[in-house]
Design a protein around this motif. Structure first.
Motif, PDB file in Angstrom:
ATOM      1  N   SER A 124       2.251  29.864  76.248  1.00  0.00           N
ATOM      2  CA  SER A 124       2.394  31.064  75.076  1.00  0.00           C
ATOM      3  C   SER A 124       1.879  32.424  75.774  1.00  0.00           C
ATOM      4  O   SER A 124       2.460  33.268  75.520  1.00  0.00           O
ATOM      5  CB  SER A 124       1.571  30.705  74.017  1.00  0.00           C
ATOM      6  OG  SER A 124       1.658  31.746  72.710  1.00  0.00           O
ATOM      7  N   LEU A 125       0.620  32.268  76.379  1.00  0.00           N
ATOM      8  CA  LEU A 125       0.257  33.597  76.974  1.00  0.00           C
ATOM      9  C   LEU A 125       1.086  34.186  78.103  1.00  0.00           C
ATOM     10  O   LEU A 125       1.334  35.468  78.001  1.00  0.00           O
ATOM     11  CB  LEU A 125      -1.276  33.328  77.616  1.00  0.00           C
ATOM     12  CG  LEU A 125      -1.913  34.586  78.155  1.00  0.00           C
ATOM     13  CD1 LEU A 125      -2.402  35.434  77.058  1.00  0.00           C
ATOM     14  CD2 LEU A 125      -3.283  34.028  78.690  1.00  0.00           C
ATOM     15  N   ARG A 128       4.258  35.626  76.492  1.00  0.00           N
ATOM     16  CA  ARG A 128       3.684  36.621  75.451  1.00  0.00           C
ATOM     17  C   ARG A 128       4.541  36.293  74.130  1.00  0.00           C
ATOM     18  O   ARG A 128       5.184  37.178  73.513  1.00  0.00           O
ATOM     19  CB  ARG A 128       4.298  37.979  75.937  1.00  0.00           C
ATOM     20  CG  ARG A 128       3.191  38.360  77.244  1.00  0.00           C
ATOM     21  CD  ARG A 128       3.669  39.809  77.491  1.00  0.00           C
ATOM     22  NE  ARG A 128       2.837  40.039  78.727  1.00  0.00           N
ATOM     23  CZ  ARG A 128       2.885  41.408  79.539  1.00  0.00           C
ATOM     24  NH1 ARG A 128       3.716  42.328  78.991  1.00  0.00           N
ATOM     25  NH2 ARG A 128       2.291  41.571  80.575  1.00  0.00           N
ATOM     26  N   ARG A 129       4.621  35.062  73.658  1.00  0.00           N
ATOM     27  CA  ARG A 129       5.100  34.497  72.349  1.00  0.00           C
ATOM     28  C   ARG A 129       4.316  33.505  71.864  1.00  0.00           C
ATOM     29  O   ARG A 129       3.629  32.709  72.469  1.00  0.00           O
ATOM     30  CB  ARG A 129       6.447  33.932  72.698  1.00  0.00           C
ATOM     31  CG  ARG A 129       7.511  34.820  73.116  1.00  0.00           C
ATOM     32  CD  ARG A 129       8.911  34.258  73.212  1.00  0.00           C
ATOM     33  NE  ARG A 129       9.224  34.391  74.702  1.00  0.00           N
ATOM     34  CZ  ARG A 129      10.253  33.544  75.047  1.00  0.00           C
ATOM     35  NH1 ARG A 129      10.847  32.609  74.166  1.00  0.00           N
ATOM     36  NH2 ARG A 129      10.525  33.823  76.455  1.00  0.00           N
ATOM     37  N   SER A 130       4.143  33.571  70.533  1.00  0.00           N
ATOM     38  CA  SER A 130       3.497  32.447  69.851  1.00  0.00           C
ATOM     39  C   SER A 130       4.423  31.208  69.622  1.00  0.00           C
ATOM     40  O   SER A 130       5.502  31.365  69.259  1.00  0.00           O
ATOM     41  CB  SER A 130       2.986  33.004  68.317  1.00  0.00           C
ATOM     42  OG  SER A 130       2.784  31.950  67.412  1.00  0.00           O
TER      43      SER A 130
END
Length: 387
Positions: A124-125, A128-130
């Protein structure tokens, strides 16, 4: 061989070596040293039991196994689309999406909960998305997480296909075909194709999942099915799918053999006085039924019984004066047995195209291509039998 034991970075290097012809090209593509890639390639070939390349003084030439695997790796990477994805991260994301919890993912994979949580968080990091939100013990994938999980499943399908094809080269048949069977494929076309195929390929495993298009389309898009057979849609609304026509089907009105309208060449208004048993609203046959009567300015006949089961519709017809709109293939056995009979045919403008639907990204395996050819041959033979 389990795909999760593979290293995605090393696989990327293999694909580049096959494309560009040198180990150095593969090493540069994944930012590893040439000796590291050489060692990784040797370990991979030892695990597979076949050489992937011929080593020559002027470069690396892929063997047949190398060509097969390189094509599958390229297809998988097209779904992955990020250098931040590793096999461990892909496996963790898939397991959480499929089980709905970190504990469930741990149980299904044998990995620890902290390692799965860390892999999903790192992914996720990096992207750059949840991807996942937690509600107590439940892990809910976000829209971005669902889309990513679908891509990962398709990548998994490609890699598993590559390994199974290599196993087949070694004489160990592990290949499978998963088929989605819509109602209009089950009576004659699909059984005939399966019989043809298994006569040549008895070791290939076929999984047939029956259902409506609404039930089968997402498993097809997500990689759980390889092909869906049945009535095609016009227009096709899913941009990631493609349709392959097999034959045209003209539905007809059917009733029991002793029905009051049997043998009378009934007018539409005559049929409209009788109750119907039909597939649910939104299905092609139901839409044809409604359009037929509304185009003539007639009120729609009563439909007291809705069912997607031809067996259920058959039993209703045999014990009542109900009428149904069905494909000739769906009731060919009942017609031959004298249980049902056609009482009128829909005009040719109501013909529907029956065919195969696959993912646009599908790279068919050898056995999938053979099965698709058998479907086409079965469609031709059944079509000739109706003429």
């Amino acid at each position: 061989m389990d795909i999760w034991s593979l290293n995605l970075r090393h696989l990327h290097a293999v694909e580049r070596i096959a494309r560009l012809g040198t180990v150095n090209a593969g090493a540069s593509a994944v930012n590893l040293s040439q000796p590291a890639i050489t060692q990784a390639l040797g370990r991979l070939e030892a695990s597979l039991g076949l050489p992937l390349f011929e080593r020559r003084h002027d470069g690396m030439i892929p063997t047949h196994a190398g060509e097969i695997l390189a094509a599958r790796i390229a297809a998988a990477l097209a779904h992955v689309r990020s250098p931040h994805v590793t096999m461990s991260r892909m496996r963790a994301m898939l397991s959480v999406a499929e089980t709905g919890s970190y504990a469930g993912a741990s149980q299904s994979t044998g990995l620890s909960v902290p390692s799965i949580h860390r892999a999903v968080a790192d992914l996720s990091l990096a992207l750059r998305r949840s991807l996942v939100t937690r509600r107590g013990k439940i892990a809910i994938t976000t829209e971005a997480g669902n889309l990513l999980a679908r891509d990962f499943r398709l990548a998994q399908v490609e890699l598993e296909a590559g390994l199974s094809e290599i196993e087949a080269l070694r004489g160990h048949e592990t290949r499978r075909i998963a088929i989605g069977a819509m109602p209009l494929s089950r009576a004659r076309i699909l059984p005939a194709a399966v019989a043809r195929f298994l006569a040549r390929r008895p070791q290939v495993r076929l999984t047939i999942v029956e259902g409506s298009r609404a039930e089968l389309v997402e498993p097809l898009r997500g990689g759980a099915l390889d092909v869906m057979v049945g009535a095609l849609r016009d227009p096709l609304i899913e941009p990631d799918l493609v349709q392959h026509p097999l034959f045209d089907d003209v539905p007809a009105f059917y009733a029991r053999h002793g029905h009051p309208l049997a043998g009378t060449a009934p007018a539409p208004s005559d049929m409209a006085r009788f109750p119907f048993t039909l597939a649910p609203k939104g299905t092609p046959l139901r839409e044809s039924f409604e359009r037929y009567f509304t185009d003539l300015g007639l009120e729609l006949p009563d439909v007291p019984v809705e069912s997607g089961s031809v067996m259920m519709i058959r039993q209703v017809l045999m014990g009542t004066d109900f009428i149904a709109v069905l494909s000739p293939d769906q009731v060919s056995v009942e017609i031959e047995a004298g249980w049902l009979r056609p009482i009128a045919r829909l005009p040719d403008r109501f013909a529907r195209t029956i065919g195969m639907t696959t993912r646009a990204s599908l790279l068919p395996t050898e056995v999938q291509t053979e099965f698709f050819d058998d479907l086409a041959a079965a469609a031709r033979e059944c079509g000739e039998g109706q003429n």
